[in-house]
Design an enzyme around this catalytic site. Structure first.
Site, PDB file in Angstrom:
ATOM      1  N   MET A   1       0.871  -1.164   0.000  1.00 21.91           N
ATOM      2  CA  MET A   1       0.000   0.000   0.000  1.00 21.91           C
ATOM      3  C   MET A   1       0.908   1.214   0.000  1.00 21.91           C
ATOM      4  O   MET A   1       1.805   1.331   0.826  1.00 21.91           O
ATOM      5  CB  MET A   1      -0.862  -0.028   1.256  1.00 21.91           C
ATOM      6  CG  MET A   1      -1.793   1.149   1.395  1.00 21.91           C
ATOM      7  SD  MET A   1      -2.674   1.047   2.944  1.00 21.91           S
ATOM      8  CE  MET A   1      -4.335   0.820   2.372  1.00 21.91           C
ATOM      9  N   CYS A   2       0.704   2.066  -0.952  1.00 22.84           N
ATOM     10  CA  CYS A   2       1.591   3.223  -1.032  1.00 22.84           C
ATOM     11  C   CYS A   2       0.796   4.408  -1.520  1.00 22.84           C
ATOM     12  O   CYS A   2       0.562   4.562  -2.705  1.00 22.84           O
ATOM     13  CB  CYS A   2       2.754   2.948  -1.973  1.00 22.84           C
ATOM     14  SG  CYS A   2       3.933   4.291  -2.013  1.00 22.84           S
ATOM     15  N   LEU A   3       0.329   5.184  -0.633  1.00 26.69           N
ATOM     16  CA  LEU A   3      -0.412   6.371  -1.049  1.00 26.69           C
ATOM     17  C   LEU A   3      -0.336   7.413   0.054  1.00 26.69           C
ATOM     18  O   LEU A   3       0.084   7.127   1.169  1.00 26.69           O
ATOM     19  CB  LEU A   3      -1.861   6.027  -1.381  1.00 26.69           C
ATOM     20  CG  LEU A   3      -2.828   5.785  -0.230  1.00 26.69           C
ATOM     21  CD1 LEU A   3      -4.236   5.770  -0.766  1.00 26.69           C
ATOM     22  CD2 LEU A   3      -2.540   4.461   0.442  1.00 26.69           C
TER      23      LEU A   3
END
Lengths: 462, 157
Positions: free
Chosen positions: B91-93
């Site tokens: 998850m990268c946001l």
């Protein structure tokens, strides 16, 4: 420096640090960074990146590059190695052709089903099952086996004489994948693929165009066609099985791989460091009642240690304060305030000094701008206005600002003039800019999307 | 301040997260000797299709923390537009992006953000664009699959 004098001495290029050195003096290990990721520069193959890639250059390279050259030159690709398949609907509104090439020795994989190793006939069969009316499917199916010519060579479309009544270049889908031991390409679309020159996809530039056609149906008459095929493609190319090892089978999976690579190198967007002199010039003073507030205690928001009266702090022009060492560690990587993102370097004037609070910062990461810039997805992490492909694939997604969407293809700085005409005159030219634009936006050689959109907006307002 | 300061801050944050954990989140170290790797158990928020599930996450802190952001991986499979559907579950946001990270961000804020993303996915920043499209255009199907996955992968203890 030129490769022309490399007759006796071989110049070696280091991919790690981009150093160049003589092989005779240093061998193959880079003398500067000691990497062995080096390559001998040959006249025919220069690994160094061109300094300023332009769209024209990029396209020319693509045009000159024939990925199937070896397939064509292969001494004797026997019949089983190159399979070609073509389908045309009775009214010539839908056309598919596909080519499947497998290297010899791997032939056994061709008989396995879709999943482990994609069998092109299964894929195409699935397409046709949906596309043609069921009762038409078996009778219209044709299979072609040919052993000569590349997939887009003169013999690529053996049945093309069957069509021709439809006009215009139509809306073409191009799909290609490859993996260990095989390569599979297919083209398809409504209308007549063939053009006056008779060799629709011989030119890679045109192929790129068809790879990313502009959004919207090309004309009213064939509006039903592309939607159907897109739906088929997206249904068939489920992202979950669109990737297998190094091979990707859909644009979406390709996007994901590409953006993963980009992710690993993301720092291009962030402001650079503040100068050491500017950091050293930050005013320091003992923490006072103003910082400590009514409760008489506060903490440095970087290390979270509480500070007490008398502890020395550095104060940024935005009046946020930190331990001197803490903020120095941050500023030597990013010229932004850790809290509000206003840089300490003045926009105008001596960059080795700290700006006066009244001066504009050189780097001002205004949250609204960050949010706007970051509104791309990981599938499309950079907002590249030149790329209409998102619109085509995901009509529901309006993640770009309309301003960005309306910008003409090829309009990035450094492109030669006429980008606008190019975009307006040809319904396919948007595509060629998109992928090269994305690459350039990321890998440098061009400007960031933020810069270019600013440039464009100033241009359009004039 | 350097890495020793980072370690001190991490220990402090760990203390906060264990003594006063955010709602529906439990935190412990993978290895007591290593403050840079955290095991997170996150309950599926009631108002989401993940309700009833217990999701295992791994949080890794870079040695440069807090100057670089932590990374989050879902060890439990989850059907979500912002979590990669692969063996990484990454998850990268938002604040997890290196160019949006700010040192004053705390781990507890990161965890709360992750939980909020479970309640309301960030469609514009999706990693699984297909799932995002479904979330947007065919919510019922999305909810159905997300519930199925929750029951299948996240219901165990």
């Amino acid at each position: 420096m030129s490769t022309g004098n490399a007759g006796q001495r071989e110049l070696v290029f280091c991919h790690e640090c981009e150093n160049e050195f003589w092989k005779q003096e240093h061998g193959l290990e880079c003398p500067s960074c000691h990497s062995d990721f080096t390559e001998v520069i040959e006249q025919t193959h220069d690994p160094r990146r061109p300094d300023t890639p332009t769209p024209g250059l990029f396209a020319d390279h693509l045009r000159d590059h024939n990925p199937w050259a070896h397939a064509q030159d292969a001494p004797d690709p026997d019949e089983d190695d190159v399979r070609r398949f073509e389908y045309r609907s009775p009214n010539s509104r839908v056309h598919f052709s596909s080519t499947f090439i497998s290297s010899s020795g791997n032939r056994s994989t061709q008989t396995t089903g879709f999943g482990a190793e994609p069998n092109p006939f299964n894929i195409i069969g699935q397409m046709l099952n949906h596309m043609a009316r069921p009762q038409e499917y078996p009778s219209q199916q044709q299979r072609q086996y040919e052993g000569q010519g590349g997939p887009f060579g003169p013999n690529s479309f053996p049945g093309r004489t069957a069509a021709g009544q439809d006009s215009g270049r139509g809306h073409t889908q191009f799909y290609s994948s490859s993996g260990p031991g095989f390569m599979f390409t297919s083209t398809g679309g409504p209308g007549n693929m063939d053009r006056e020159d008779g060799l629709p996809a011989n030119d890679l530039h045109q192929m790129l165009d068809s790879l990313f056609p502009p959004s919207g149906p090309p004309n009213g008459g064939s509006a039903g066609g592309p939607g159907g095929i897109q739906a088929l493609l997206s249904a068939m190319l489920n992202p979950a099985n669109a990737q297998s090892g190094d091979a990707v089978y859909s644009n979406e999976a390709f996007d994901r791989v590409l953006s993963q690579l980009m992710e690993q190198h993301r720092s291009g967007n962030a402001p650079g460091p503040a100068s050491e002199a500017a950091i050293a010039a930050l005013p320091r003073r003992p923490v006072g009642p103003r910082e400590l507030g009514e409760e008489g205690k506060a903490e440095c928001s970087i290390c979270m240690d509480s500070v007490t009266t008398g502890v020395e702090i550095s104060v940024l022009p935005c009046s946020h304060w930190f331990h001197p060492d803490c903020v120095k560690a941050w500023l030597s990587e990013h010229d932004t305030c850790p809290v509000c993102r206003s840089g300490i370097t003045p926009k105008e004037g001596d960059q080795n000094s700290v700006r006066d609070p009244s001066q504009q910062p050189l780097n001002d990461e205004d949250p609204a701008r960050v949010a706007r810039r970051q509104s791309g997805s990981r599938g499309n992490p950079f907002i590249v206005p030149e790329s209409p492909s998102r619109e085509r694939r995901q009509p529901g997604f309006r993640q770009h600002s309309s301003n960005a969407l309306n910008t003409p293809p090829g309009g990035y700085p450094g492109s030669d003039s006429g980008g606008d005409q190019q975009g307006a005159s040809s319904n396919g030219s948007g595509g060629s800019g998109s992928i090269s634009g994305r690459m350039r936006n990321f890998f440098g050689g061009g400007s960031s999307s933020g810069e270019s959109s600013r440039k464009r907006s100033s241009g359009s307002s004039s | 301040m350097g890495s020793s300061g980072g370690g001190k801050r991490i220990a402090r944050e760990l203390g906060e997260c264990t003594n006063d954990p955010p709602e529906g989140i439990r935190v412990q170290l993978v290895d007591d000797a290593d403050v840079y790797r955290w095991d997170i158990t996150m309950d599926g928020p009631e108002q989401s299709p993940y309700a009833g599930g217990h999701f295992k996450l791994q949080l890794r802190l870079p040695t440069e923390y807090p100057f670089k952001p932590p990374t989050i991986n879902f060890a439990t499979k989850i059907y979500h537009p912002n979590v990669s559907n692969d063996d990484k579950g990454s998850m990268c946001l938002g604040m997890l992006r290196s160019d949006q990270w700010k040192p004053p961000n705390k781990i507890v804020a990161v965890l709360n953000m992750v939980r909020n993303i479970l309640i309301e996915p960030n469609i514009d920043d999706a990693v699984e664009t297909g799932v995002a499209e479904q979330y947007k255009n065919a919510r019922d199907e999305f909810v159905k699959t997300a519930r199925e996955w929750t029951a299948k992968y996240a219901s165990g203890k």
